[in-house]
Design an enzyme around this catalytic site. Structure first.
Site, mmCIF file in Angstrom:
data_model
loop_
_atom_site.group_PDB
_atom_site.id
_atom_site.type_symbol
_atom_site.label_atom_id
_atom_site.label_comp_id
_atom_site.label_asym_id
_atom_site.label_seq_id
_atom_site.Cartn_x
_atom_site.Cartn_y
_atom_site.Cartn_z
ATOM 1 N N GLY A 243 36.420 -68.333 20.466
ATOM 2 C CA GLY A 243 36.467 -69.641 21.117
ATOM 3 C C GLY A 243 36.890 -69.539 22.567
ATOM 4 N N SER B 298 40.029 -63.435 15.518
ATOM 5 C CA SER B 298 38.662 -63.237 16.007
ATOM 6 C C SER B 298 37.980 -64.583 16.238
ATOM 7 C CB SER B 298 37.849 -62.364 15.055
ATOM 8 O OG SER B 298 37.635 -62.985 13.815
ATOM 9 N N ASP B 299 38.271 -65.576 15.395
ATOM 10 C CA ASP B 299 37.777 -66.934 15.638
ATOM 11 C C ASP B 299 38.338 -67.490 16.943
ATOM 12 O OD1 ASP B 299 36.028 -67.552 13.556
ATOM 13 O OD2 ASP B 299 37.631 -68.160 12.214
ATOM 14 N N LEU B 300 39.643 -67.387 17.106
ATOM 15 C CA LEU B 300 40.297 -67.980 18.270
ATOM 16 C C LEU B 300 39.862 -67.300 19.564
ATOM 17 C CD1 LEU B 300 43.849 -68.420 16.747
ATOM 18 C CD2 LEU B 300 42.215 -70.236 17.254
#
Length: 415
Positions: free
Chosen positions: A192, A187-189
């Site tokens: 981004g 979810s972070d990637l």
């Protein structure tokens, strides 16, 4: 052999400057994409501490003598091609420097808690007055509004809340069944990546109209959106999808199998491929059996068939199976660890590993950008910066600060 770093003569975003107030992963991943494409990314970090991920080790980068440095491998993954400036934005002097840098930037990225930068006069509305056409992107766990806006967002929690873990993991009725997170912070990637796209779209709009804008990116929004066909399966049927582990709900066999020395993936897409699969394993009877001859029957009798196939696959090594199935035209592949990934001739041919000299005296091994562009290829010529490596350079060359002013700021702990 690892790829040789190159500096292309031109890059798509070499005319842009990005002021990066983000840390950890989602924001830095966006900033790194922009830096790879040529933007001048100035990473603002806390004096004496820096990005949290600098300390998320071991492992750490090693110097020329093989000793650990203070550069954690986690930090190295998301910060190449940037410049690092240490700055205390809680101080009046630090806030003034941010405003001066914003006036010379095209994009500001930040991932502070909702409303935190407003008290410093560094929110979008404040910086917009300094530079009306500014693109300002905020990254948070839950967005700028809604009942959860004030909550801190962590990738692991978002994977659970956003539905990803409800469809990831072994079947509940199997040994080891239950929800699983992904092996990387998806979810972070993905946030981004979506932020990168949004910034590029906003820049295109600015180039056409002269108008800047605000971008509100939320991990939860992204996690829900990226479930793709699983979302529409649910919305069309009203039935929540279940976990199937490494199997497929509608195709058999379409899963992992243990060989005599490792694992392979077999992705049978039609009955002809299935016949060739079992013939390669010396079990033509598993196709001749009417229970298994056609996919709908194989799905119906999967609990009987799959153990028989598993027994068959264990009779050969991983490589023997891959060689046999590729020759037979049956889709298959290995499950590689990272030793095998970076030893793979295709990965090597694509230049995915890049080795760069590091200020520590050692060599930093990085993964280059996967974007292949004929006219404006991404760069990978600058290693992730050491903490504050470019502070004096930026203050002196961009903002015109004197050596005396820089010394006074350092004495106060502002930089």
């Amino acid at each position: 052999m690892p790829a040789t770093p190159t500096t292309p003569a031109k890059q798509a975003l070499s005319h842009l400057r990005v002021l990066d107030l983000t840390r950890v992963l989602a924001g830095p991943w966006c900033a790194q994409n922009l830096a790879d494409l040529g933007a001048d990314v100035i990473k603002i970090e806390r004096p004496g501490a820096g990005d949290d991920t600098r300390h998320w080790g071991p492992p750490y980068l090693r110097d020329a003598e093989g000793r650990d440095t203070s550069e954690a491998a986690y930090y190295l993954a998301a910060n190449r091609n940037k410049r690092s400036v240490t700055l205390d934005i809680a101080s009046a002097e630090g806030q003034q420097i941010i405003r001066e840098l914003a006036r010379q930037s095209d994009v500001v990225l930040e991932n502070y808690k909702v409303g935190q930068l407003k008290k410093y006069g560094l929110d979008y509305e404040s910086l917009k007055r300094e530079k009306p056409d500014l693109i300002y992107c905020s990254v948070t766990g839950f967005g700028q509004d809604g009942p959860y806006a004030q909550r801190a967002g962590y990738d692991f929690i978002i994977q659970g809340m956003g539905g990803f873990m409800s469809i990831t993991g072994e079947r509940d009725d199997q040994p080891g069944g239950g929800p699983q997170k992904a092996g990387v912070a998806i979810s972070d990637l993905m946030t981004g990546m979506y932020a990168t796209i949004a910034v590029m779209a906003a820049l295109t709009h600015r180039d056409r109209t002269g108008e800047g804008q605000y971008i509100d990116m939320a991990l939860l929004d992204v996690q829900v959106a990226m479930l793709a066909n699983m979302n529409t399966n649910y919305l069309a049927s009203g039935q929540a999808p279940k976990r199937w582990g490494n199997a497929h709900p509608n195709i058999v066999p379409y899963q992992t199998f243990a060989t005599s020395d490792g694992y392979i993936i077999v992705a049978v897409g039609n009955d002809g491929q299935y016949r060739r699969f079992v013939e390669a394993g010396g079990r033509p009877d598993l196709h001749q059996d009417e229970r298994f001859a056609a996919n709908p029957m194989r799905v119906r009798h999967r609990d009987t068939l799959v153990p028989l196939l598993a027994e068959m696959v264990k009779t050969k090594t991983k490589q023997e199976w891959i060689d046999a199935l590729e020759a037979a035209g049956v889709p298959c592949g290995p499950i590689n660890d990272l030793d095998e990934v970076f030893d793979n001739p295709q990965v090597q041919a694509r230049g995915l590993r890049v080795d760069l000299p590091h200020p520590s005296g050692g060599t930093v091994r990085l993964v280059g950008s996967p974007m292949k562009m004929s006219a404006t290829p991404p760069r990978c010529d600058a290693p992730p910066p050491t903490l504050g490596q470019h502070t004096e350079q930026v203050l002196r060359d961009m903002l015109g600060y004197s050596e005396q002013q820089i010394g006074e700021l350092r004495g106060k702990g502002t930089i």
